[in-house]
Write an enzyme that holds these catalytic residues in place. Sequence first.
Site, PDB file in Angstrom:
ATOM      1  CD  GLU A  53      -1.895  -6.418   4.760  1.00  0.00           C
ATOM      2  OE1 GLU A  53      -2.190  -5.177   4.964  1.00  0.00           O
ATOM      3  OE2 GLU A  53      -1.532  -6.711   3.772  1.00  0.00           O
ATOM      4  CG  HIS A  58      -4.102  -3.572   2.401  1.00  0.00           C
ATOM      5  ND1 HIS A  58      -3.017  -3.281   3.434  1.00  0.00           N
ATOM      6  CD2 HIS A  58      -4.589  -2.585   1.935  1.00  0.00           C
ATOM      7  CE1 HIS A  58      -3.025  -1.825   3.380  1.00  0.00           C
ATOM      8  NE2 HIS A  58      -3.880  -1.418   2.687  1.00  0.00           N
ATOM      9  CB  CYS A 109      -0.938  -0.037   1.241  1.00  0.00           C
ATOM     10  SG  CYS A 109      -2.296   1.176   0.982  1.00  0.00           S
TER      11      CYS A 109
END
Length: 202
Positions: A185, A183, A79
């Site tokens: 994650e 992202h 990001c």
Amino acid sequence: MKKIVIIDYGLGNLRSVRKGLEHAGASVVISSDPSEIMSADGVIMPGVGAFKDAMKNIAGLLDTIDDYVNSGKPMLGICLGQQILMSRSEEGGETTGLDLIRGEVLRFPHSDLKVPHMGWNSITMNQKHPFFEGIPDNTYVYFVHSFYVDTGEKNTLASCEYGKNFAASIVNDAGNVIGTQFHPEKSGDTGLKMLRNFVAIC
């Protein structure tokens, strides 16, 4: 077990990135200690917030980051962590970035689309890289951003469409510095697979 250091410069989504990497089988350290960074098998540059703040906070680590990247070991920017890999950004007035990948960070143009670009969107694979091993084309990943990276074809790993085509993932000329605007994650099993791939690269 591979040692992955998440660089702590005060603007990171550290907990979720750490959890994802641990699921991917890594030994994770959160640190801003140059010796920890240099001893890592891989480094994550996280980030949520403003470009100018990020560059101010990370100023004391610029030489360490250069030395680490020049060692050939892998780095992943996520990001804002992808955006600061670039040469410069127009966010908050023009600010110089790490210049590890040529290009700039621009705000999405005014349109009928909502900014920030937030939620799930598909990415198109522009070229092969071990980070995307086993990831199908047009897979969906999770984005939250108001600015996008503008770089050349050579440095674009994957692209996304949101009012305009932009670089969803980038890579330096040597192939060891990778960035994702999305992202991993927060992108479910697909994102976890990418993090496993990163750990394998390390």
